[in-house]
Design an enzyme around this catalytic site. Structure first.
Site, PDB file in Angstrom:
ATOM      1  N   CYS A 129       0.420  -1.259  -0.131  1.00 50.64           N
ATOM      2  CA  CYS A 129      -0.241  -0.398  -0.392  1.00 50.64           C
ATOM      3  C   CYS A 129       1.145   1.510   0.320  1.00 50.64           C
ATOM      4  CB  CYS A 129      -1.067   0.352   1.278  1.00 50.64           C
ATOM      5  SG  CYS A 129      -2.143  -1.067   1.031  1.00 50.64           S
ATOM      6  N   GLY A 280      12.464  -4.342  -0.452  1.00 47.66           N
ATOM      7  CA  GLY A 280      13.741  -5.139   0.263  1.00 47.66           C
ATOM      8  C   GLY A 280      12.484  -5.677   1.567  1.00 47.66           C
ATOM      9  N   GLY A 281      11.772  -4.920   2.259  1.00 46.72           N
ATOM     10  CA  GLY A 281      11.081  -4.972   3.088  1.00 46.72           C
ATOM     11  C   GLY A 281       9.986  -3.930   3.725  1.00 46.72           C
ATOM     12  N   GLU A 283       7.481  -2.139   5.796  1.00 48.00           N
ATOM     13  CA  GLU A 283       7.798  -2.410   7.814  1.00 48.00           C
ATOM     14  C   GLU A 283       6.173  -1.815   8.289  1.00 48.00           C
ATOM     15  OE1 GLU A 283       7.763   2.657   6.533  1.00 48.00           O
ATOM     16  OE2 GLU A 283       8.662   0.235   5.692  1.00 48.00           O
ATOM     17  N   HIS A 307      16.025  -2.966   9.746  1.00 48.70           N
ATOM     18  CA  HIS A 307      15.481  -1.515   9.313  1.00 48.70           C
ATOM     19  C   HIS A 307      14.517  -1.379   9.777  1.00 48.70           C
ATOM     20  CE1 HIS A 307      15.075   2.914   6.946  1.00 48.70           C
ATOM     21  NE2 HIS A 307      14.056   1.437   6.298  1.00 48.70           N
ATOM     22  N   GLU A 308      13.879  -1.966   9.084  1.00 44.69           N
ATOM     23  CA  GLU A 308      11.525  -2.684   9.780  1.00 44.69           C
ATOM     24  C   GLU A 308      11.656  -2.244  10.984  1.00 44.69           C
ATOM     25  OE1 GLU A 308      10.561  -1.924   6.713  1.00 44.69           O
ATOM     26  OE2 GLU A 308      12.574  -2.184   5.420  1.00 44.69           O
ATOM     27  N   HIS A 311      11.520   0.510  12.165  1.00 45.30           N
ATOM     28  CA  HIS A 311      10.427   2.275  11.943  1.00 45.30           C
ATOM     29  C   HIS A 311       8.916   1.516  12.911  1.00 45.30           C
ATOM     30  CE1 HIS A 311      10.482   3.233   7.620  1.00 45.30           C
ATOM     31  NE2 HIS A 311      11.388   2.038   7.784  1.00 45.30           N
ATOM     32  N   TYR A 395      16.324   8.361   2.951  1.00 44.01           N
ATOM     33  CA  TYR A 395      16.806   7.297   3.852  1.00 44.01           C
ATOM     34  C   TYR A 395      18.697   7.964   4.107  1.00 44.01           C
ATOM     35  CZ  TYR A 395      14.063   4.594   2.283  1.00 44.01           C
ATOM     36  OH  TYR A 395      12.671   3.451   2.090  1.00 44.01           O
ATOM     37  N   ARG A 564      12.086  -6.704  -7.206  1.00 44.95           N
ATOM     38  CA  ARG A 564      12.425  -6.007  -6.075  1.00 44.95           C
ATOM     39  C   ARG A 564      12.835  -4.710  -6.921  1.00 44.95           C
ATOM     40  NH1 ARG A 564      17.118  -6.787  -1.202  1.00 44.95           N
ATOM     41  NH2 ARG A 564      16.820  -4.694  -0.471  1.00 44.95           N
TER      42      ARG A 564
END
Length: 614
Positions: A129, A280-281, A283, A307-308, A311, A395, A564
Site C-alpha cells: 500500500c 526489500g522490506g 514495515e 531497518h523494518e 520503523h 534515507y 525487487r
C-alpha cells in the site's frame, strides 16, 4: 478546498476517518475482492466528504443507521496519480457504509497464479500500500494524516490462510448474516463449503499505507518469543533459511527498546514473500513483509530486518504527515537501524553500512542533477508520483542530518532527546517544521550550530555531512582506486569479505571499465553468480556500462527471477540509459516477457524508465 496532502483528495476542513470495518471476499479466479467498508469519522459532518479511490467499482454508499442510500459521485476521469475522487453528501452522519469491488488491476494487489508460487498448486495474493495504494483496496482518506484503527472479516478459500498487519482474532466458518451487505454475492457463495473466515483487528491508529495482508498456503517457524517467520509452506528451504538468517531478531528488539523505548506492537512477525515483492522490506506493524533476496546465508540480511524493526518507532509510531516529509520516516529509521546494527553486529559493520549509503547518496545527486528539488529533504510533490521519485535521498541525507545533530550534541544527550521525541509524538503524523520546532525547544541554540534550513530545504549534500572513517572502509576505497590503475584485489585481501564489502567495492569502481578487466574480476571471484543480489546486481550494472555483452544472459535471468524495484531500477536504467541499441532492445524484450510477473507498482516504475530513455 484545502488539501493536506498533494497525493490525496482529503480536505483539511473535513473530519478524518478514525476507524474502518472491512468485510472482504477474495475471488482468486477473478483477481477481485468483493467488499464492504464501514468508515467512522472523528465527528458528524454535513456537506461533501472527499475520499480517495483507484480502479474501484462502487455499488452503493449507504447510511448504516437508516440503510438509506447517500448521494455520491465518482470523478469521471481519474487523476493519473491520485486516482478517482469519491464525493459523498452527508447530512450530520459520522459513519458511511460503502459496498464495492476492487479491480484485477488494483495497484496495491498482486494476484499470483499457482504456477507463480513455490507449491505450483495454490494461488497467492499480497498487498503493497505504500505510498498511495491503499485506495485501490478500499475507498479512504489515503493520507498518513488520517490514522485509522481497523477490523477485518476476510473470506478466503479453506485451503489457504491469511496474515495481516493486525492481531489475528480467530479462524472460523462463514456466517450467512455476514453476506447481507455484499450485494454482489449470495449468502450461498459466502458460506461455500470450501470457504473459511479469518478475523483480524488493529487496535492502534496507523496510516493507511500500513494496511497489509497476504493470503496463500502459508507455514511458519518460531524464531523468538515475539517472532515467527512465515513463508509458503511448500518453500520449506526458504523457511529454514529465513529462520537461521533472522535468529537474532529478539536481541535486536531488546536493543531497540533500550535505545528508543518500549516496543508498542506486541508481535514482530516476518513474512517472506514470493520473489516478485517490489521492496526489500515493508514495515507493516506486527507483520513485516520481506523479499526472499534478503536471505543471504550469513545473517547480513538481518540488517533489512533491523531497518523494518526501527520503523516500529520512527515511521509507524511517528509518521510523516505526507510524502513531502518522507525523510522523517526514513532518515530517522536509517539512523536507528545503524544504531541497532552497531550493538548487535559491531561498529565495523555499521560503518560499512554508512559507507554504502554514502556512495548511494552521491549517486542520487547524479540521478537528480536536472531536478534538484528531489535532493531536498523537504520537497514539493504536487503533480509528482511518489513511486517515480523514490530514492535514497530521504534515507541517506535524512540519516546524515540526524547524525549531524548527534555529532553536535553528543550521543548521550541525543539519546535522551530521541526518547523524548518518540514519547511526545507517538501515534501522531507530523511535518518537518513540527520536528524542527521540537528540536529547537529541546536543544536550545542548535540553530546557531547547524544550518537547519540548509539541511532540510537546501539542495545537494551539505558540507558538514559525514563520510565514514574506519580501517576496513578506507582499505576497500583504496582497493577500488587501485582497480582504476589495473590492479585487481588479491585473494588474501578479500578473504574475509562478505556481501557488504563487495558491494562497497563495486559501487566505488568507475562507472565503466575496460571489458577485459571486468571479465577478469568475475573470472576470479564469480560475482555474476553471487547469491547476494546486492553484489550480483552491482556487478551486472558495471558489466552493462562496460559493454560486456557476454553478461546479457545473466542480466535477463536476474530480471526474470526477482521483482525487487531496487534491482529492476538499477538494471533497466543501465540497459536503457547507458546501453546501445542492442541493450535498449534487450530491455524492451525482457520487460515484455517478465512484466506480468512484476507487482503493479514495479511495472509502473519500469515503464517510466523505458519511456524516459527509449
Amino acid at each position: 478546498m484545502a488539501p493536506i496532502d498533494p497525493h490525496s483528495f482529503t480536505d483539511s476542513s473535513h473530519p478524518l476517518t478514525t476507524h474502518v470495518s472491512l468485510s472482504l471476499y477474495l475471488d482468486f479466479n477473478a483477481s477481485t475482492i468483493h467488499a464492504s467498508a464501514l468508515l467512522t469519522l472523528s465527528s458528524p459532518f454535513s456537506g461533501n466528504l472527499s475520499l480517495d479511490s483507484r480502479s474501484i467499482s462502487i455499488k452503493s454508499i449507504i447510511d448504516p443507521q437508516t440503510l438509506t442510500p447517500l448521494p455520491h459521485s465518482v470523478s469521471s476521469s481519474p487523476d493519473p496519480i491520485k486516482g478517482s475522487e469519491v464525493v459523498v453528501v452527508l447530512a450530520g452522519q459520522s459513519q458511511i457504509l460503502i459496498l464495492y469491488s476492487t479491480s484485477p488491476s488494483a495497484s496495491a494487489l498482486q494476484w499470483l497464479s499457482p504456477l507463480q508460487t513455490f507449491s505450483k498448486t495454490h494461488p497467492y495474493v499480497y498487498t503493497q500500500c505504500q505510498a498511495i495504494h491503499a485506495r485501490s483496496i478500499f475507498p479512504c482518506q489515503d493520507t498518513p494524516a488520517a490514522r485509522i484503527r481497523y477490523d477485518v472479516v476476510m473470506n478466503v478459500p479453506s485451503s489457504l490462510s491469511a496474515v495481516m498487519s493486525a492481531r489475528h482474532v480467530r479462524r472460523r466458518l462463514p456466517v450467512l448474516e455476514e453476506a447481507k451487505h455484499l450485494d454482489v454475492l449470495s449468502s450461498v457463495v459466502w458460506c461455500g463449503e470450501d470457504r473459511v473466515v479469518e478475523e483480524f483487528v488493529m487496535e492502534q491508529p496507523i496510516p493507511p499505507y500500513l494496511f497489509a495482508f497476504a493470503v496463500g498456503e502459508l507455514g511458519f517457524r518460531e524464531v523468538g518469543p515475539r517472532t515467527r517467520v512465515y513463508a509458503e509452506s511448500a518453500a520449506g528451504d526458504v523457511l529454514d533459511a529465513a529462520a537461521l538468517e533472522f535468529a537474532g531478531t529478539e536481541e535486536m528488539i531488546k536493543q531497540g527498546e533500550k535505545l528508543f523505548g518500549d516496543y508498542e506492537w506486541e508481535r514482530f512477525d516476518l513474512l517472506v514473500l514470493p520473489p516478485s515483492f517490489p521492496y526489500g522490506g515493508m514495515e507493516n506493524p506486527r507483520m513485516v513483509f520481506l523479499t526472499p533476496t534478503v536471505i543471504k546465508g550469513d545473517a547480513t540480511g538481518a540488517q533489512v530486518v533491523a531497518h523494518e524493526l526501527a520503523h516500529s518507532w520512527t515511521g509507524n509510531l511517528i509518521t510523516n504527515i505526507n510524502n513531502e516529509h518522507f525523510w522523517l520516516n526514513e532518515g530517522f529509521t536509517t539512523y536507528a537501524e545503524r544504531r541497532i546494527v552497531e550493538v548487535v553486529q559491531g561498529a565495523d559493520i555499521a560503518t560499512l553500512n554508512i559507507g554504502i549509503g554514502w556512495r548511494g547518496l552521491n549517486d542520487e545527486m547524479e540521478r537528480f542533477k536536472d531536478n534538484l528539488e528531489f535532493t531536498k529533504l523537504k520537497n514539493k510533490q504536487e503533480g509528482v508520483d511518489p513511486d517515480d521519485v523514490y530514492s535514497q535521498v530521504p534515507y541517506e541525507k535524512g540519516f546524515q542530518f540526524v547524525l549531524r545533530i548527534e555529532r553536535q550534541v553528543g550521543r548521550t544527550a541525543f539519546d535522551e532527546f530521541l526518547k523524548k521525541y518518540i514519547a511526545t509524538f507517538k501515534f501522531k503524523s507530523i511535518d518537518t517544521d513540527t520536528f524542527l520546532d521540537f528540536l529547537k525547544a529541546n536543544i536550545p541554540g542548535i540553530e546557531k550550530e547547524i544550518n537547519l534550513q540548509l539541511w532540510t530545504e537546501g539542495v545537494g549534500i551539505p558540507e558538514d555531512a559525514y563520510e565514514p572513517v574506519s580501517a576496513i572502509y578506507t582499505k576497500i576505497i583504496s582497493l577500488a582506486e587501485e582497480f582504476k590503475q589495473g590492479k585487481m584485489p588479491s585473494e588474501d585481501e578479500v578473504a574475509e569479505w562478505k556481501g557488504q564489502e563487495w558491494e562497497l567495492y563495486l559501487e566505488n569502481l568507475p562507472k565503466s571499465c575496460e571489458p577485459s578487466q571486468v571479465v577478469a574480476l568475475d573470472k576470479r571471484y564469480r560475482l555474476a553468480e553471487s547469491k547476494d543480489y546486492e553484489v550480483k546486481v552491482s556487478f551486472l550494472k558495471l558489466a552493462i556500462s562496460s559493454k560486456c555483452k557476454e553478461y546479457h544472459g545473466e542480466v535477463e535471468k536476474t530480471l526474470k527471477s526477482v521483482g525487487r524495484m531496487l534491482y529492476l531500477r538499477t538494471l533497466f536504467t543501465a540497459l536503457a540509459q547507458t546501453g546501445g541499441t542492442e541493450e535498449k532492445q534487450l530491455a524492451k524484450q525482457i520487460f515484455a516477457e517478465a512484466r506480468e510477473t512484476y507487482h503493479p507498482i514495479a511495472q509502473g516504475v519500469v515503464e517510466s524508465i523505458l519511456s524516459k530513455y527509449i
